[in-house]
Design a protein around this motif. Structure first.
Motif, PDB file in Angstrom:
ATOM      1  N   SER A   9       0.618  -1.440   0.130  1.00 27.77           N
ATOM      2  CA  SER A   9      -0.181  -0.315  -0.482  1.00 27.77           C
ATOM      3  C   SER A   9       0.713   1.122  -0.017  1.00 27.77           C
ATOM      4  O   SER A   9       2.259   1.039   0.438  1.00 27.77           O
ATOM      5  N   VAL A  12      -0.935   7.677   2.999  1.00 24.42           N
ATOM      6  CA  VAL A  12      -1.212   8.782   2.745  1.00 24.42           C
ATOM      7  C   VAL A  12      -0.091   9.930   2.704  1.00 24.42           C
ATOM      8  O   VAL A  12       0.732   9.970   3.796  1.00 24.42           O
ATOM      9  N   THR A  72      -3.323   4.275   0.732  1.00 27.96           N
ATOM     10  CA  THR A  72      -4.314   4.094  -0.616  1.00 27.96           C
ATOM     11  C   THR A  72      -3.886   2.786  -1.443  1.00 27.96           C
ATOM     12  O   THR A  72      -2.522   2.607  -0.952  1.00 27.96           O
ATOM     13  N   ASP A  73      -4.615   2.384  -2.605  1.00 33.46           N
ATOM     14  CA  ASP A  73      -3.918   1.198  -3.479  1.00 33.46           C
ATOM     15  C   ASP A  73      -3.508   0.464  -2.605  1.00 33.46           C
ATOM     16  O   ASP A  73      -2.289  -0.271  -2.533  1.00 33.46           O
TER      17      ASP A  73
END
Length: 143
Positions: A9, A12, A72-73
């Motif tokens: 991941s 942020v 995120t991701d």
């Protein structure tokens, strides 16, 4: 039989290394209660984590991680039953790698993105995870 889940991941921008260390410390306590072991590597805002333990506990924990707005991701790269834990003595091993350390490790574990043996089932989980992580970050640097 235990279960292993590995994911990548991105943190942020407001997730500092200090925040990651705080998360790790809380995770160690929670993982001890849940009988989950594993490691987390933090490299230039990228996270790779290995979770091992009872399948339902690992999957439930992963779902809470996926819902955490500090990531995120989030991408699953390994999700499979295992006969032996690789990190059975660590409720949450943790390491932050500097760019220099990352480059040193890359030189030790060269990654060929065209190499189909990257996900060879006979390789230890940690090697597959590291190779995949380095491949992902190598592509992001070039793009």
């Amino acid at each position: 039989m235990d279960y292993c889940l590995t994911y990548f991941s991105s943190a942020v921008s407001s997730t500092t290394e200090e925040v990651v260390i705080e998360i790790v410390n809380l995770s160690r306590e929670k993982n001890a209660r849940l009988n989950i072991t594993g490691v987390l590597l933090y490299i230039n805002g990228r996270i790779v984590q290995v979770l091992e333990g009872p399948q339902q506990a690992v999957e439930d924990l992963y779902e809470s991680i996926r819902a955490d707005p500090r990531h995120t991701d989030v991408r699953t790269v390994i999700s499979q039953p295992i006969t032996k834990r690789s990190f059975d003595n660590w409720y949450m091993g943790y390491e932050t790698l500097t760019t220099r350390q990352y480059e040193e490790v890359r030189n030790i574990l060269p990654v060929d993105p065209q190499n189909e043996s990257l996900w060879d089932a006979d390789q230890p989980v940690i090697m597959r995870m590291l190779k995949g992580f380095f491949d992902l970050n190598s592509r992001r640097r070039v793009s």
